[in-house]
Design a protein around this motif. Structure first.
Motif, short mmCIF file in Angstrom:
data_model
loop_
_atom_site.label_atom_id
_atom_site.label_comp_id
_atom_site.label_asym_id
_atom_site.label_seq_id
_atom_site.Cartn_x
_atom_site.Cartn_y
_atom_site.Cartn_z
N GLN A 8 11.69 19.69 -35.02
CA GLN A 8 10.89 18.53 -35.40
C GLN A 8 11.76 17.27 -35.43
OE1 GLN A 8 8.22 19.02 -38.66
NE2 GLN A 8 7.85 16.84 -38.87
N GLU A 9 12.99 17.40 -35.89
CA GLU A 9 13.91 16.26 -35.95
C GLU A 9 14.22 15.74 -34.55
OE1 GLU A 9 14.58 19.26 -37.58
OE2 GLU A 9 13.79 18.51 -39.47
N GLU A 10 14.49 16.67 -33.61
CA GLU A 10 14.78 16.26 -32.23
C GLU A 10 13.57 15.54 -31.62
OE1 GLU A 10 17.52 19.44 -30.01
OE2 GLU A 10 15.79 20.35 -31.04
N GLU A 13 13.07 12.05 -33.21
CA GLU A 13 14.11 11.12 -32.75
C GLU A 13 13.79 10.62 -31.34
OE1 GLU A 13 18.75 11.35 -31.47
OE2 GLU A 13 18.19 12.34 -33.35
N ARG A 14 13.43 11.54 -30.47
CA ARG A 14 13.12 11.17 -29.07
C ARG A 14 11.86 10.33 -28.98
NH1 ARG A 14 14.91 15.07 -25.35
NH2 ARG A 14 13.93 13.76 -23.76
N LEU A 15 10.87 10.62 -29.83
CA LEU A 15 9.63 9.85 -29.80
C LEU A 15 9.86 8.41 -30.26
CD1 LEU A 15 6.97 12.39 -31.09
CD2 LEU A 15 7.40 11.66 -28.73
N GLY A 16 10.94 8.16 -30.99
CA GLY A 16 11.28 6.81 -31.40
C GLY A 16 11.48 5.87 -30.23
N ASP A 17 11.81 6.43 -29.06
CA ASP A 17 11.99 5.64 -27.84
C ASP A 17 10.73 5.58 -26.99
OD1 ASP A 17 14.68 5.20 -28.48
OD2 ASP A 17 15.31 7.04 -27.45
N LEU A 18 9.64 6.16 -27.48
CA LEU A 18 8.40 6.23 -26.70
C LEU A 18 7.26 5.60 -27.51
CD1 LEU A 18 8.76 9.88 -25.38
CD2 LEU A 18 9.14 7.76 -24.10
N GLY A 20 3.99 4.46 -29.09
CA GLY A 20 2.63 5.00 -29.07
C GLY A 20 2.56 6.52 -29.11
N TRP A 21 3.65 7.19 -28.83
CA TRP A 21 3.66 8.66 -28.85
C TRP A 21 3.96 9.15 -30.26
CZ3 TRP A 21 2.52 12.08 -24.97
CH2 TRP A 21 2.31 11.53 -23.71
N SER A 22 3.32 10.26 -30.63
CA SER A 22 3.56 10.83 -31.95
C SER A 22 3.45 12.35 -31.89
CB SER A 22 2.57 10.27 -32.98
OG SER A 22 1.25 10.59 -32.62
N LEU A 23 3.99 12.97 -32.91
CA LEU A 23 3.90 14.42 -33.05
C LEU A 23 2.70 14.73 -33.92
CD1 LEU A 23 5.20 17.23 -32.64
CD2 LEU A 23 6.55 16.78 -34.71
N GLU A 24 1.80 15.55 -33.40
CA GLU A 24 0.62 15.98 -34.15
C GLU A 24 0.57 17.50 -34.09
OE1 GLU A 24 -3.01 13.97 -33.16
OE2 GLU A 24 -2.02 12.02 -33.11
N GLY A 25 0.96 18.12 -35.17
CA GLY A 25 1.00 19.58 -35.19
C GLY A 25 2.06 20.06 -34.22
N VAL A 79 4.60 25.08 -27.99
CA VAL A 79 5.47 24.23 -28.79
C VAL A 79 5.97 23.09 -27.91
CG1 VAL A 79 6.19 26.07 -30.37
CG2 VAL A 79 7.51 25.63 -28.27
N VAL A 80 6.58 22.08 -28.54
CA VAL A 80 7.11 20.95 -27.79
C VAL A 80 8.50 21.30 -27.27
CG1 VAL A 80 7.79 18.51 -27.92
CG2 VAL A 80 5.75 19.31 -29.14
N THR A 81 8.70 21.05 -25.97
CA THR A 81 9.98 21.31 -25.32
C THR A 81 10.41 20.06 -24.55
OG1 THR A 81 9.08 22.06 -23.21
CG2 THR A 81 9.29 23.73 -24.97
N GLU A 82 11.55 20.15 -23.92
CA GLU A 82 12.06 19.07 -23.09
C GLU A 82 11.07 18.70 -21.99
OE1 GLU A 82 14.31 16.05 -21.87
OE2 GLU A 82 14.79 17.28 -23.62
N HIS A 83 10.32 19.66 -21.48
CA HIS A 83 9.32 19.39 -20.44
C HIS A 83 8.30 18.35 -20.92
CE1 HIS A 83 10.85 22.56 -17.95
NE2 HIS A 83 10.51 23.51 -18.81
#
Length: 101
Positions: A8-10, A13-18, A20-25, A79-83
């Motif tokens: 979740q931390e990774e 952190e990465r979404l901070g550069d994107l 409008g993008w957010s983590l939802e579940g 799950v969320v991955t690098e892809h």
């Protein structure tokens, strides 16, 4: 071999550069608002091209003047991955050219 899940931390952190993008579940999401329906269609087609290039596809929803994306990696256990972040980065880079507000 499936991609490794990101913490979740990774992800955050990465979404901070994107913008409008957010983590939802267990997915990353974004909704872009455009000036016209035609502009939204253009963005949708461009996103579809990127998804085919990456061979990684989101849930992609076209509204009247909105385009929404929601993505995680199915073969890694949903799950969320690098892809997913690679796709989000590519979409975020082309969105302004379509007149995203």
């Amino acid at each position: 071999m499936p991609a490794a899940p990101l913490s979740q931390e990774e992800i955050e952190e990465r979404l901070g550069d994107l913008p409008g993008w957010s983590l939802e579940g267990n997915r990353i999401t974004c909704t872009y608002r455009l000036h016209t329906h035609f502009a939204a269609v253009g963005l949708t087609v461009h996103v579809a091209q990127i998804q085919d290039e990456l061979n990684h596809h989101s849930d992609l929803t076209l509204g009247y003047n909105t385009v929404s994306l929601s993505v995680n990696t199915h073969d890694a256990g949903h799950v969320v991955t690098e892809h997913d972040l690679r796709l989000a980065t590519r979409v975020a880079a082309i969105a302004p050219g379509h007149g995203v507000r």
